[in-house]
Design a protein around this motif. Structure first.
Motif, PDB file in Angstrom:
ATOM      1  N   VAL A   1      49.493  20.149  15.465  1.00  0.00           N
ATOM      2  CA  VAL A   1      48.147  19.576  14.908  1.00  0.00           C
ATOM      3  C   VAL A   1      46.681  19.754  13.973  1.00  0.00           C
ATOM      4  O   VAL A   1      47.366  21.013  13.539  1.00  0.00           O
ATOM      5  CB  VAL A   1      47.001  19.768  16.384  1.00  0.00           C
ATOM      6  CG1 VAL A   1      47.772  19.168  18.240  1.00  0.00           C
ATOM      7  CG2 VAL A   1      47.124  21.257  17.128  1.00  0.00           C
ATOM      8  N   HIS A   2      46.354  19.366  13.519  1.00  0.00           N
ATOM      9  CA  HIS A   2      45.089  19.627  12.876  1.00  0.00           C
ATOM     10  C   HIS A   2      45.171  20.622  11.761  1.00  0.00           C
ATOM     11  O   HIS A   2      44.936  21.354  11.854  1.00  0.00           O
ATOM     12  CB  HIS A   2      43.777  20.162  13.425  1.00  0.00           C
ATOM     13  CG  HIS A   2      43.995  20.995  14.221  1.00  0.00           C
ATOM     14  ND1 HIS A   2      44.262  22.140  14.447  1.00  0.00           N
ATOM     15  CD2 HIS A   2      42.770  21.320  15.467  1.00  0.00           C
ATOM     16  CE1 HIS A   2      44.624  22.621  15.628  1.00  0.00           C
ATOM     17  NE2 HIS A   2      43.532  22.125  16.334  1.00  0.00           N
ATOM     18  N   LEU A   3      46.750  19.807  11.089  1.00  0.00           N
ATOM     19  CA  LEU A   3      47.152  21.003   9.932  1.00  0.00           C
ATOM     20  C   LEU A   3      45.681  20.822   8.913  1.00  0.00           C
ATOM     21  O   LEU A   3      45.060  20.388   7.984  1.00  0.00           O
ATOM     22  CB  LEU A   3      48.477  20.328   8.832  1.00  0.00           C
ATOM     23  CG  LEU A   3      49.281  21.521   7.852  1.00  0.00           C
ATOM     24  CD1 LEU A   3      48.975  22.844   8.013  1.00  0.00           C
ATOM     25  CD2 LEU A   3      49.398  20.432   7.208  1.00  0.00           C
TER      26      LEU A   3
ATOM     27  N   VAL B   1      45.824  10.656  19.270  1.00  0.00           N
ATOM     28  CA  VAL B   1      46.193  11.194  19.928  1.00  0.00           C
ATOM     29  C   VAL B   1      45.899  13.303  20.360  1.00  0.00           C
ATOM     30  O   VAL B   1      46.589  14.095  20.629  1.00  0.00           O
ATOM     31  CB  VAL B   1      48.495  12.046  19.625  1.00  0.00           C
ATOM     32  CG1 VAL B   1      48.965  10.735  19.826  1.00  0.00           C
ATOM     33  CG2 VAL B   1      48.321  11.829  18.146  1.00  0.00           C
ATOM     34  N   HIS B   2      44.727  13.504  19.704  1.00  0.00           N
ATOM     35  CA  HIS B   2      44.268  14.273  19.788  1.00  0.00           C
ATOM     36  C   HIS B   2      42.430  14.397  19.852  1.00  0.00           C
ATOM     37  O   HIS B   2      41.756  14.363  19.297  1.00  0.00           O
ATOM     38  CB  HIS B   2      43.969  15.290  18.713  1.00  0.00           C
ATOM     39  CG  HIS B   2      43.754  16.117  18.650  1.00  0.00           C
ATOM     40  ND1 HIS B   2      44.207  17.303  17.597  1.00  0.00           N
ATOM     41  CD2 HIS B   2      43.081  17.085  19.121  1.00  0.00           C
ATOM     42  CE1 HIS B   2      43.655  19.279  17.871  1.00  0.00           C
ATOM     43  NE2 HIS B   2      43.252  18.139  18.821  1.00  0.00           N
ATOM     44  N   THR B   3      41.922  14.247  21.380  1.00  0.00           N
ATOM     45  CA  THR B   3      40.907  13.316  21.860  1.00  0.00           C
ATOM     46  C   THR B   3      40.687  14.686  23.027  1.00  0.00           C
ATOM     47  O   THR B   3      41.033  15.019  23.687  1.00  0.00           O
ATOM     48  CB  THR B   3      40.857  12.040  22.496  1.00  0.00           C
ATOM     49  OG1 THR B   3      41.888  11.479  21.536  1.00  0.00           O
ATOM     50  CG2 THR B   3      39.929  11.471  22.071  1.00  0.00           C
ATOM     51  N   HIS B   4      39.380  15.376  22.807  1.00  0.00           N
ATOM     52  CA  HIS B   4      38.970  16.239  24.320  1.00  0.00           C
ATOM     53  C   HIS B   4      37.665  15.413  24.741  1.00  0.00           C
ATOM     54  O   HIS B   4      36.530  15.668  23.978  1.00  0.00           O
ATOM     55  CB  HIS B   4      38.261  17.396  22.949  1.00  0.00           C
ATOM     56  CG  HIS B   4      39.324  17.994  22.855  1.00  0.00           C
ATOM     57  ND1 HIS B   4      39.795  19.199  23.250  1.00  0.00           N
ATOM     58  CD2 HIS B   4      39.654  18.289  21.385  1.00  0.00           C
ATOM     59  CE1 HIS B   4      40.570  19.757  22.648  1.00  0.00           C
ATOM     60  NE2 HIS B   4      40.569  19.572  20.746  1.00  0.00           N
ATOM     61  N   LEU B   5      38.218  14.988  25.874  1.00  0.00           N
ATOM     62  CA  LEU B   5      36.678  14.265  26.767  1.00  0.00           C
ATOM     63  C   LEU B   5      35.952  15.268  27.528  1.00  0.00           C
ATOM     64  O   LEU B   5      34.574  14.760  28.298  1.00  0.00           O
ATOM     65  CB  LEU B   5      37.143  13.202  27.488  1.00  0.00           C
ATOM     66  CG  LEU B   5      38.233  11.796  26.409  1.00  0.00           C
ATOM     67  CD1 LEU B   5      38.684  10.584  26.963  1.00  0.00           C
ATOM     68  CD2 LEU B   5      37.157  11.617  25.480  1.00  0.00           C
TER      69      LEU B   5
ATOM     70  N   PHE C   1      52.698  18.477  26.236  1.00  0.00           N
ATOM     71  CA  PHE C   1      52.286  19.925  26.241  1.00  0.00           C
ATOM     72  C   PHE C   1      51.550  20.562  25.588  1.00  0.00           C
ATOM     73  O   PHE C   1      52.050  20.306  23.516  1.00  0.00           O
ATOM     74  CB  PHE C   1      53.039  20.555  27.291  1.00  0.00           C
ATOM     75  CG  PHE C   1      54.340  20.437  27.978  1.00  0.00           C
ATOM     76  CD1 PHE C   1      53.260  20.423  28.957  1.00  0.00           C
ATOM     77  CD2 PHE C   1      55.049  19.601  27.814  1.00  0.00           C
ATOM     78  CE1 PHE C   1      53.709  20.000  30.184  1.00  0.00           C
ATOM     79  CE2 PHE C   1      55.586  18.616  29.371  1.00  0.00           C
ATOM     80  CZ  PHE C   1      54.638  18.924  30.554  1.00  0.00           C
ATOM     81  N   LYS C   2      50.477  21.334  25.436  1.00  0.00           N
ATOM     82  CA  LYS C   2      49.799  21.207  23.844  1.00  0.00           C
ATOM     83  C   LYS C   2      49.832  23.015  24.345  1.00  0.00           C
ATOM     84  O   LYS C   2      49.387  23.740  25.410  1.00  0.00           O
ATOM     85  CB  LYS C   2      48.144  21.056  24.131  1.00  0.00           C
ATOM     86  CG  LYS C   2      46.661  21.767  23.047  1.00  0.00           C
ATOM     87  CD  LYS C   2      47.662  21.179  21.642  1.00  0.00           C
ATOM     88  CE  LYS C   2      46.082  22.158  21.128  1.00  0.00           C
ATOM     89  NZ  LYS C   2      44.721  21.801  21.186  1.00  0.00           N
ATOM     90  N   CYS C   3      49.470  24.239  23.251  1.00  0.00           N
ATOM     91  CA  CYS C   3      49.060  25.319  23.422  1.00  0.00           C
ATOM     92  C   CYS C   3      48.803  25.927  22.208  1.00  0.00           C
ATOM     93  O   CYS C   3      48.372  25.045  21.252  1.00  0.00           O
ATOM     94  CB  CYS C   3      50.150  26.395  23.688  1.00  0.00           C
ATOM     95  SG  CYS C   3      51.396  26.359  22.390  1.00  0.00           S
TER      96      CYS C   3
ATOM     97  N   THR D   1      41.572  12.997  15.699  1.00  0.00           N
ATOM     98  CA  THR D   1      40.675  13.163  15.144  1.00  0.00           C
ATOM     99  C   THR D   1      40.324  14.333  15.526  1.00  0.00           C
ATOM    100  O   THR D   1      39.637  15.005  14.634  1.00  0.00           O
ATOM    101  CB  THR D   1      38.808  12.058  16.188  1.00  0.00           C
ATOM    102  OG1 THR D   1      39.322  12.167  17.348  1.00  0.00           O
ATOM    103  CG2 THR D   1      39.880  10.468  15.736  1.00  0.00           C
ATOM    104  N   ASP D   2      40.948  14.900  16.330  1.00  0.00           N
ATOM    105  CA  ASP D   2      40.597  15.800  17.215  1.00  0.00           C
ATOM    106  C   ASP D   2      39.164  16.064  17.798  1.00  0.00           C
ATOM    107  O   ASP D   2      37.866  17.047  17.562  1.00  0.00           O
ATOM    108  CB  ASP D   2      40.087  17.389  16.334  1.00  0.00           C
ATOM    109  CG  ASP D   2      40.137  18.474  16.855  1.00  0.00           C
ATOM    110  OD1 ASP D   2      39.801  18.783  18.589  1.00  0.00           O
ATOM    111  OD2 ASP D   2      40.341  19.442  16.155  1.00  0.00           O
ATOM    112  N   HIS D   3      38.738  14.502  17.847  1.00  0.00           N
ATOM    113  CA  HIS D   3      37.286  14.817  18.009  1.00  0.00           C
ATOM    114  C   HIS D   3      36.683  16.049  19.751  1.00  0.00           C
ATOM    115  O   HIS D   3      37.420  15.513  20.919  1.00  0.00           O
ATOM    116  CB  HIS D   3      36.898  12.951  19.027  1.00  0.00           C
ATOM    117  CG  HIS D   3      35.486  12.925  19.338  1.00  0.00           C
ATOM    118  ND1 HIS D   3      34.260  12.319  18.748  1.00  0.00           N
ATOM    119  CD2 HIS D   3      34.781  13.015  20.874  1.00  0.00           C
ATOM    120  CE1 HIS D   3      33.309  12.166  19.934  1.00  0.00           C
ATOM    121  NE2 HIS D   3      33.535  12.569  20.908  1.00  0.00           N
TER     122      HIS D   3
HETATM  123 ZN   LIG Z   1      41.554  20.019  19.790  1.00  0.00          ZN
END
Ligand SMILES: [Zn+2]
Length: 438
Positions: free
Chosen positions: A227-229, A48-52, A135-137, A300-302
């Motif tokens: 996200v990403h604690l 649920v956390h991918t930067h493409l 959504f993301k902020c 992942t926060d890839h």
């Molecule tokens: Zn990220």
């Protein structure tokens, strides 16, 4: 012998869906049989956390390369973040640009998070209608200029609108105040030293951001996902808020669970991410929070970039891009570390498939091996030895802190809706990934 929590049996697939899961080997007429021997069959993982980064920064990653890396890593669904691409996914027209840019490029299924930035409250309902999964902020400046951070005032405007959609708001929870204050005192320090970078992103930045978000959830009723604690010291506030019944979920990432600050060499900017990788003690508390359910899931926060932006030669933690690439190795990395701590594969599946599916609103068709679910499956050798080499990464740039790491567990093959999309280092020829909406 079967490891704890794993049953022997067979999965019957028809028309891309799981038809049945049976405890015995069943000989069915007109059925093609894949015998996976002693290997495990897992539900396809969901990131649920991918930067493409497509469109606009496809040279950083892109859907073609990123989703191949996902398939090789046992992921069958990724949800793409709304920033680092150009334009950012903050309007319906940008969402449609993205859809057009990535169509027919994906090896795995995918969804999109929409972005919340100052001034786009009027777009949020339309983005929800158009099919974003949430959504993301950012509460602090992200690393690129096209995506602006939001203030408490912006969120007081946006969160009631998001609450009405029922979708979650994902939050990068660090406040700028504590980071600026800490950084001021480090001007003359050695920025090749990891310790300097770590000191510049204190736990307090996360704790204060999370406290602010808890109050905003209380006043607006909006679902929030942290996200990403990284900072374990934020867990007690989160636990108290959840005990009050507030709709808050939490993720952490493989790098916080697999690496320790003390072991990061100076100049090793491939380890830079924000918030930062912290102490061994902090890491063990994160693992305990996964055990108790205080942390719901692992994502992942890839977040790749071209190697030159990682400033590997200068090793300058102040200038380097903050982001870690890990899609193709997160499962063996987590399995290796989790098994050492006495966890079972069923725990890993809860963190990396079931809970992520629920967050993204796709829990009725993904994240589980059961009749009626998409037949997204991973054949995994839990005892396979892996020393991560360039050939194991599959993403665009061969830059990752996992290179050279020794792990136990290997993805043998990955199936998306019954089709083999990855097997032993090779990819299926059909690009079968499609967009998921709710
Ligand atoms: Zn990220």
């Amino acid at each position: 012998m079967t490891p704890d929590g794993v049953q022997s049996g067979s999965v019957v697939i028809r028309n891309g869906k799981t038809l049945a899961v049976t405890p015995d080997w069943e000989e069915l007429i007109d059925t093609q049989i894949h015998d996976v021997g002693d290997h495990m069959v897992l539900p396809g993982l969901i990131d649920v956390h991918t930067h493409l980064n497509e469109p606009g920064r496809t040279e950083w990653e892109g859907f073609a390369t990123g989703t191949k890396a996902a398939a090789a890593g046992g992921y069958t669904t990724v949800v793409d973040m709304p920033l680092n691409c150009i334009p950012s996914t903050t309007t319906v027209s940008a969402l449609n640009d993205k859809r057009e840019a990535v169509a027919d490029k994906a090896t795995v299924d995918y969804g999109f998070w929409g972005g919340v930035v100052p001034g786009n409250t009027g777009q949020l309902s339309a983005l929800a209608q158009a099919g974003v999964l949430g959504f993301k902020c950012f509460l602090i400046r992200p690393g690129t200029d096209e995506f602006a951070m939001v203030s408490e005032e912006d969120l007081l405007e946006a969160m009631p609108v998001i609450a009405a959609t029922g979708l979650p708001l994902l939050v990068h929870a660090e406040l700028p105040g504590p980071v600026e204050e800490a950084t001021k005192g480090l001007e003359g320090n050695d920025w090749r030293a990891y310790k300097t970078y770590l000191q510049s992103r204190p736990e307090r930045a996360e704790v204060e951001a999370i406290r602010m978000m808890i109050e905003l959830v209380r006043s607006t009723g909006c679902r929030v996902h942290i996200v990403h604690l990284s900072a374990a010291s934020a867990l007690s506030d989160l636990e108290a808020a959840r005990r009050d019944g507030l709709p808050i979920t939490v993720e952490t990432c493989p790098h916080y669970l697999c690496f320790e600050a003390d072991e990061i060499p100076d100049g090793a900017t491939q380890f830079k991410c924000a918030p930062p990788i912290r102490s061994a003690l902090n890491q063990s508390i994160l693992w305990e929070a996964l055990r108790s359910g205080q942390i719901d899931l692992i994502a992942t926060d890839h977040s790749p970039c071209p190697p030159e932006l990682k400033c590997l030669e200068a090793g300058d933690f102040r200038k380097a891009w903050g982001g870690i690439s890990s899609l193709s190795v997160s499962l063996p990395a987590i399995w290796t570390a989790a098994r050492e701590r006495g966890f079972r594969m069923t725990d890993v599946i809860r963190w990396m498939a079931e809970c992520p599916a629920k967050l993204a609103g796709i829990g009725r068709k993904k994240g589980c091996i059961a009749p009626g679910y998409d037949a997204d499956l991973v054949v995994f050798d839990p005892d396979g030895e892996l020393t991560v080499g360039a050939n194991d990464l599959h993403f665009r740039h061969l830059c990752s802190p996992y290179l050279g790491e020794r792990m136990t567990g290997k993805v043998q093959s990955t199936l998306l809706r019954g089709e083999v999309i990855y097997q032993q280092g090779k990819f299926g020829t059909a690009l079968t990934g499609t967009e998921l909406t709710v």
